[in-house]
Design a protein around this motif. Structure first.
Motif, PDB file in Angstrom:
ATOM      1  N   ARG A 181     -29.299-117.757 -15.351  1.00  0.00           N
ATOM      2  CA  ARG A 181     -29.516-116.403 -14.833  1.00  0.00           C
ATOM      3  C   ARG A 181     -28.270-115.845 -14.144  1.00  0.00           C
ATOM      4  O   ARG A 181     -28.309-115.416 -12.987  1.00  0.00           O
ATOM      5  CB  ARG A 181     -30.723-116.376 -13.900  1.00  0.00           C
ATOM      6  CG  ARG A 181     -32.043-116.637 -14.625  1.00  0.00           C
ATOM      7  CD  ARG A 181     -33.255-116.381 -13.762  1.00  0.00           C
ATOM      8  NE  ARG A 181     -34.485-116.549 -14.529  1.00  0.00           N
ATOM      9  CZ  ARG A 181     -35.716-116.397 -14.040  1.00  0.00           C
ATOM     10  NH1 ARG A 181     -35.866-116.070 -12.757  1.00  0.00           N
ATOM     11  NH2 ARG A 181     -36.769-116.573 -14.808  1.00  0.00           N
ATOM     12  N   GLN A 182     -27.187-115.904 -14.879  1.00  0.00           N
ATOM     13  CA  GLN A 182     -25.909-115.313 -14.467  1.00  0.00           C
ATOM     14  C   GLN A 182     -25.273-115.997 -13.255  1.00  0.00           C
ATOM     15  O   GLN A 182     -24.386-115.445 -12.612  1.00  0.00           O
ATOM     16  CB  GLN A 182     -26.070-113.813 -14.177  1.00  0.00           C
ATOM     17  CG  GLN A 182     -26.660-113.017 -15.333  1.00  0.00           C
ATOM     18  CD  GLN A 182     -25.882-113.190 -16.632  1.00  0.00           C
ATOM     19  OE1 GLN A 182     -24.658-113.132 -16.637  1.00  0.00           O
ATOM     20  NE2 GLN A 182     -26.599-113.409 -17.729  1.00  0.00           N
ATOM     21  N   LYS A 183     -25.713-117.219 -12.948  1.00  0.00           N
ATOM     22  CA  LYS A 183     -25.118-117.974 -11.851  1.00  0.00           C
ATOM     23  C   LYS A 183     -24.782-119.381 -12.333  1.00  0.00           C
ATOM     24  O   LYS A 183     -25.441-119.929 -13.221  1.00  0.00           O
ATOM     25  CB  LYS A 183     -26.066-118.044 -10.648  1.00  0.00           C
ATOM     26  CG  LYS A 183     -26.317-116.705  -9.969  1.00  0.00           C
ATOM     27  CD  LYS A 183     -27.260-116.853  -8.788  1.00  0.00           C
ATOM     28  CE  LYS A 183     -27.524-115.511  -8.120  1.00  0.00           C
ATOM     29  NZ  LYS A 183     -28.465-115.632  -6.984  1.00  0.00           N
ATOM     30  N   PHE A 184     -23.761-119.963 -11.729  1.00  0.00           N
ATOM     31  CA  PHE A 184     -23.358-121.330 -12.037  1.00  0.00           C
ATOM     32  C   PHE A 184     -23.921-122.290 -10.998  1.00  0.00           C
ATOM     33  O   PHE A 184     -23.812-122.047  -9.789  1.00  0.00           O
ATOM     34  CB  PHE A 184     -21.834-121.453 -12.066  1.00  0.00           C
ATOM     35  CG  PHE A 184     -21.199-120.811 -13.269  1.00  0.00           C
ATOM     36  CD1 PHE A 184     -21.159-121.476 -14.489  1.00  0.00           C
ATOM     37  CD2 PHE A 184     -20.638-119.550 -13.189  1.00  0.00           C
ATOM     38  CE1 PHE A 184     -20.571-120.897 -15.597  1.00  0.00           C
ATOM     39  CE2 PHE A 184     -20.046-118.957 -14.291  1.00  0.00           C
ATOM     40  CZ  PHE A 184     -20.022-119.625 -15.501  1.00  0.00           C
ATOM     41  N   TYR A 185     -24.496-123.385 -11.501  1.00  0.00           N
ATOM     42  CA  TYR A 185     -25.053-124.424 -10.638  1.00  0.00           C
ATOM     43  C   TYR A 185     -24.336-125.737 -10.940  1.00  0.00           C
ATOM     44  O   TYR A 185     -24.071-126.060 -12.100  1.00  0.00           O
ATOM     45  CB  TYR A 185     -26.551-124.590 -10.885  1.00  0.00           C
ATOM     46  CG  TYR A 185     -27.361-123.383 -10.484  1.00  0.00           C
ATOM     47  CD1 TYR A 185     -28.041-123.356  -9.268  1.00  0.00           C
ATOM     48  CD2 TYR A 185     -27.446-122.268 -11.309  1.00  0.00           C
ATOM     49  CE1 TYR A 185     -28.796-122.248  -8.883  1.00  0.00           C
ATOM     50  CE2 TYR A 185     -28.189-121.152 -10.946  1.00  0.00           C
ATOM     51  CZ  TYR A 185     -28.860-121.147  -9.732  1.00  0.00           C
ATOM     52  OH  TYR A 185     -29.598-120.045  -9.362  1.00  0.00           O
ATOM     53  N   ASP A 186     -24.032-126.494  -9.889  1.00  0.00           N
ATOM     54  CA  ASP A 186     -23.340-127.767 -10.062  1.00  0.00           C
ATOM     55  C   ASP A 186     -24.173-128.711 -10.922  1.00  0.00           C
ATOM     56  O   ASP A 186     -25.401-128.753 -10.834  1.00  0.00           O
ATOM     57  CB  ASP A 186     -23.092-128.435  -8.703  1.00  0.00           C
ATOM     58  CG  ASP A 186     -22.167-127.633  -7.823  1.00  0.00           C
ATOM     59  OD1 ASP A 186     -21.154-127.138  -8.340  1.00  0.00           O
ATOM     60  OD2 ASP A 186     -22.468-127.483  -6.621  1.00  0.00           O
ATOM     61  N   TYR A 187     -23.485-129.459 -11.762  1.00  0.00           N
ATOM     62  CA  TYR A 187     -24.136-130.546 -12.483  1.00  0.00           C
ATOM     63  C   TYR A 187     -23.312-131.815 -12.291  1.00  0.00           C
ATOM     64  O   TYR A 187     -22.134-131.828 -12.658  1.00  0.00           O
ATOM     65  CB  TYR A 187     -24.256-130.245 -13.985  1.00  0.00           C
ATOM     66  CG  TYR A 187     -25.042-131.327 -14.697  1.00  0.00           C
ATOM     67  CD1 TYR A 187     -26.427-131.334 -14.666  1.00  0.00           C
ATOM     68  CD2 TYR A 187     -24.393-132.369 -15.344  1.00  0.00           C
ATOM     69  CE1 TYR A 187     -27.149-132.340 -15.283  1.00  0.00           C
ATOM     70  CE2 TYR A 187     -25.108-133.380 -15.965  1.00  0.00           C
ATOM     71  CZ  TYR A 187     -26.484-133.354 -15.937  1.00  0.00           C
ATOM     72  OH  TYR A 187     -27.193-134.366 -16.531  1.00  0.00           O
ATOM     73  N   PRO A 188     -23.890-132.882 -11.711  1.00  0.00           N
ATOM     74  CA  PRO A 188     -25.299-132.984 -11.322  1.00  0.00           C
ATOM     75  C   PRO A 188     -25.678-132.008 -10.203  1.00  0.00           C
ATOM     76  O   PRO A 188     -24.830-131.582  -9.430  1.00  0.00           O
ATOM     77  CB  PRO A 188     -25.432-134.438 -10.858  1.00  0.00           C
ATOM     78  CG  PRO A 188     -24.056-134.830 -10.447  1.00  0.00           C
ATOM     79  CD  PRO A 188     -23.123-134.112 -11.372  1.00  0.00           C
ATOM     80  N   LEU A 189     -26.962-131.691 -10.139  1.00  0.00           N
ATOM     81  CA  LEU A 189     -27.447-130.719  -9.170  1.00  0.00           C
ATOM     82  C   LEU A 189     -27.140-131.154  -7.747  1.00  0.00           C
ATOM     83  O   LEU A 189     -27.283-132.324  -7.380  1.00  0.00           O
ATOM     84  CB  LEU A 189     -28.958-130.545  -9.316  1.00  0.00           C
ATOM     85  CG  LEU A 189     -29.462-129.798 -10.549  1.00  0.00           C
ATOM     86  CD1 LEU A 189     -30.983-129.871 -10.584  1.00  0.00           C
ATOM     87  CD2 LEU A 189     -29.001-128.351 -10.534  1.00  0.00           C
ATOM     88  N   ARG A 190     -26.721-130.191  -6.938  1.00  0.00           N
ATOM     89  CA  ARG A 190     -26.618-130.374  -5.491  1.00  0.00           C
ATOM     90  C   ARG A 190     -27.673-129.466  -4.882  1.00  0.00           C
ATOM     91  O   ARG A 190     -27.572-128.247  -4.941  1.00  0.00           O
ATOM     92  CB  ARG A 190     -25.215-130.040  -4.999  1.00  0.00           C
ATOM     93  CG  ARG A 190     -24.179-131.057  -5.465  1.00  0.00           C
ATOM     94  CD  ARG A 190     -22.783-130.716  -4.945  1.00  0.00           C
ATOM     95  NE  ARG A 190     -21.826-131.768  -5.247  1.00  0.00           N
ATOM     96  CZ  ARG A 190     -21.153-131.865  -6.391  1.00  0.00           C
ATOM     97  NH1 ARG A 190     -21.333-130.966  -7.334  1.00  0.00           N
ATOM     98  NH2 ARG A 190     -20.313-132.862  -6.593  1.00  0.00           N
ATOM     99  N   ILE A 191     -28.689-130.092  -4.311  1.00  0.00           N
ATOM    100  CA  ILE A 191     -29.927-129.400  -4.012  1.00  0.00           C
ATOM    101  C   ILE A 191     -29.733-128.207  -3.077  1.00  0.00           C
ATOM    102  O   ILE A 191     -30.285-127.134  -3.304  1.00  0.00           O
ATOM    103  CB  ILE A 191     -30.978-130.396  -3.445  1.00  0.00           C
ATOM    104  CG1 ILE A 191     -32.336-129.707  -3.276  1.00  0.00           C
ATOM    105  CG2 ILE A 191     -30.501-131.013  -2.149  1.00  0.00           C
ATOM    106  CD1 ILE A 191     -32.960-129.247  -4.549  1.00  0.00           C
ATOM    107  N   PHE A 192     -28.951-128.377  -2.016  1.00  0.00           N
ATOM    108  CA  PHE A 192     -28.826-127.286  -1.043  1.00  0.00           C
ATOM    109  C   PHE A 192     -28.068-126.102  -1.633  1.00  0.00           C
ATOM    110  O   PHE A 192     -28.412-124.944  -1.385  1.00  0.00           O
ATOM    111  CB  PHE A 192     -28.157-127.795   0.228  1.00  0.00           C
ATOM    112  CG  PHE A 192     -28.960-128.862   0.934  1.00  0.00           C
ATOM    113  CD1 PHE A 192     -30.206-128.562   1.462  1.00  0.00           C
ATOM    114  CD2 PHE A 192     -28.485-130.156   1.045  1.00  0.00           C
ATOM    115  CE1 PHE A 192     -30.965-129.538   2.096  1.00  0.00           C
ATOM    116  CE2 PHE A 192     -29.235-131.136   1.678  1.00  0.00           C
ATOM    117  CZ  PHE A 192     -30.477-130.828   2.197  1.00  0.00           C
ATOM    118  N   SER A 193     -27.064-126.384  -2.431  1.00  0.00           N
ATOM    119  CA  SER A 193     -26.328-125.320  -3.105  1.00  0.00           C
ATOM    120  C   SER A 193     -27.226-124.603  -4.109  1.00  0.00           C
ATOM    121  O   SER A 193     -27.221-123.363  -4.212  1.00  0.00           O
ATOM    122  CB  SER A 193     -25.106-125.892  -3.823  1.00  0.00           C
ATOM    123  OG  SER A 193     -24.461-124.908  -4.604  1.00  0.00           O
ATOM    124  N   ALA A 194     -28.031-125.385  -4.839  1.00  0.00           N
ATOM    125  CA  ALA A 194     -28.926-124.788  -5.830  1.00  0.00           C
ATOM    126  C   ALA A 194     -29.984-123.908  -5.174  1.00  0.00           C
ATOM    127  O   ALA A 194     -30.243-122.787  -5.619  1.00  0.00           O
ATOM    128  CB  ALA A 194     -29.596-125.887  -6.653  1.00  0.00           C
TER     129      ALA A 194
END
Length: 459
Positions: free
Chosen positions: A92-105
């Motif tokens: 949805r037009q945003k970048f999320y860290d992989y592996p996921l970092r929960i607080f950032s996500a």
């Protein structure tokens, strides 16, 4: 020196087949390696597009096995480089860290969605599901909401089946340590989620070309653009029709898709054919887009988490520290996954190119961009599908193969094992050791013990 040289036929010149041929040719065996395409390397081969070297998708190298590392580095030679890994999820037009970092996500998802995620995680810990599918595993580890956002639709896109129908082996093998504790930072990262990996600045395929040259110098034979059409058992050996000529071999190593290999035998039961038909593979379409040199994004590759888009992953080979940093162009590799009976598999190249270029505009660029050229590569049977019940089918096929002395099936397609190149290298090493020492190692042991071995040495 062997008193009697055994003649070994190897089908498929990917990492597993090449390493098996390498080790056997080093030990004075008569080795003939058959490859249907023009070049060796299998799914790890490289190709030139314009002035750049690209692979068939992203093929990073990392292993905790010292013997696997040493072999890979030996053939990478002076081209070996270490690359810092950056991979993200585009959602949805945003970048999320992989592996996921929960607080950032959670910050990017917003307050309302974050509360939904928190309470669904809490519910999954208080009332966990009985784990019978990948979906059960995902919900238990991340809660329903995070699972729906980051796993459900992407899993459908990759495998072409509902996650309810996907075996838990996929999670156990590929993302087993990416649990909620991991994304909170309480545990060490899984070996599959490392921050650095090895690469050859001349492309991964160069390593396997070097192996091919060594096999030939050892006296082995490597036949490209060649075909095996039939296998017959004959007085404890195997008669094989290669390029319309019959030859005899003592043993056979196969890395080609397991059903294809079994169907080569002149004598096969109807029940065995039915078992082979139950094995399912996913195929890959790679669309390479050549662009003017620029910093389009800094990731090695990006996962596209959008169920409405065909693209599943985009690799930027300019960010791999290879010779491409001196190229005049940037090449993006867009991966699509499908089955061979899907409409998209049979689309013409021009239609595919137009569809993917439009998706890139909508996903990443938000505007029209200049395209210099493009190339499309189709790869059949690139991913064995871990559907629920596949293990029972594999077990019956393995029991059949174990009745035939000197038959060995290894590699991703040959063993129906969704592995990385380090695992395939290990398989090649072990099957060669089995033949050389004439030890009683079963086919399933060769294919499965790597995961157990890595678990042991990582403790």
């Amino acid at each position: 020196m062997n008193e009697k040289k055994l003649s070994i036929l190897i089908l498929g010149a990917g990492p597993a087949g090449l390493v098996a041929a390498l080790k056997l040719s080093q030990n004075d065996y008569e080795v003939k390696l058959i490859e249907k395409s023009k070049t060796v390397g299998g799914m790890c081969k490289s190709l030139f597009i314009e002035d750049s070297i690209v692979d068939l998708g992203p093929h990073r190298f990392f292993s905790k096995s010292q013997e696997v590392n040493e072999l890979w580095k030996e053939f990478a030679r002076e081209d070996l480089i270490a690359v810092n890994r950056l991979t993200r999820i585009f959602y949805r037009q945003k970048f999320y860290d992989y592996p996921l970092r929960i607080f950032s996500a959670l910050k990017k998802l917003g307050i309302y969605t974050s509360f939904q995620c928190f309470f669904s995680i809490l519910k999954s810990k208080i009332c966990p599901r009985k784990v019978e599918s990948f979906e059960d595993w995902g919900i238990n580890n991340f809660g329903m909401k995070l699972y729906q956002i980051f796993f459900c639709d992407y899993t459908k896109k990759l495998w072409g089946i509902d996650p309810k129908e996907l075996d838990t082996d996929f999670a156990a093998q590929r993302i087993r340590k990416m649990s909620f504790k991991n994304i909170l930072g309480f545990n060490n990262k899984s070996r599959t989620l490392i921050d650095e990996f090895y690469y050859s600045k001349k492309g991964t395929g160069k390593i396997y070309e070097n192996m091919k040259d060594r096999i030939i110098s050892n006296g082995g034979k490597v036949l490209t653009e060649s075909k095996v059409s039939e296998i017959q058992e004959f007085e404890g050996r195997y008669k094989v029709c290669i390029n319309n000529q019959w030859e005899k071999f003592d043993q056979i190593i196969s890395t080609i898709p397991l059903p294809d290999f079994i169907l080569l035998f002149s004598k096969k039961t109807h029940s065995l054919i039915k078992l082979c038909q139950r094995l399912k593979f996913r195929s890959t379409i790679l669309v390479y887009i050549v662009l003017p040199k620029d910093d389009y994004f800094k990731d090695n590759w990006i996962y596209i988490n959008d169920e409405k888009k065909q693209i599943g992953r985009v690799t930027n080979f300019s960010n791999w520290g290879s010779l491409n940093e001196y190229s005049k162009n940037t090449i993006l590799c867009c991966e699509l996954w499908c089955s061979e009976n899907d409409q998209i598999w049979n689309l013409g190249d021009d239609q595919l190119f137009k569809m993917i270029s439009l998706e890139l505009v909508e996903i990443l660029f938000q505007k029209r961009f200049e395209i210099i050229n493009y190339k499309i590569v189709r790869i059949k049977n690139s991913y064995p599908i871990y559907y629920k019940g596949y293990k029972e089918v594999i077990t019956q096929i393995v029991e059949h193969l174990d009745q035939h002395r000197g038959i060995h099936c290894i590699g991703r397609s040959g063993s129906y094992k969704y592995n990385n190149q380090d695992h395939s290298i290990y398989m090649g090493m072990k099957v060669a050791k089995k033949i050389i020492s004439d030890c009683n190692i079963s086919l399933w042991d060769i294919n499965s013990n790597y995961d157990e071995y890595l678990e042991e040495i990582s403790k």
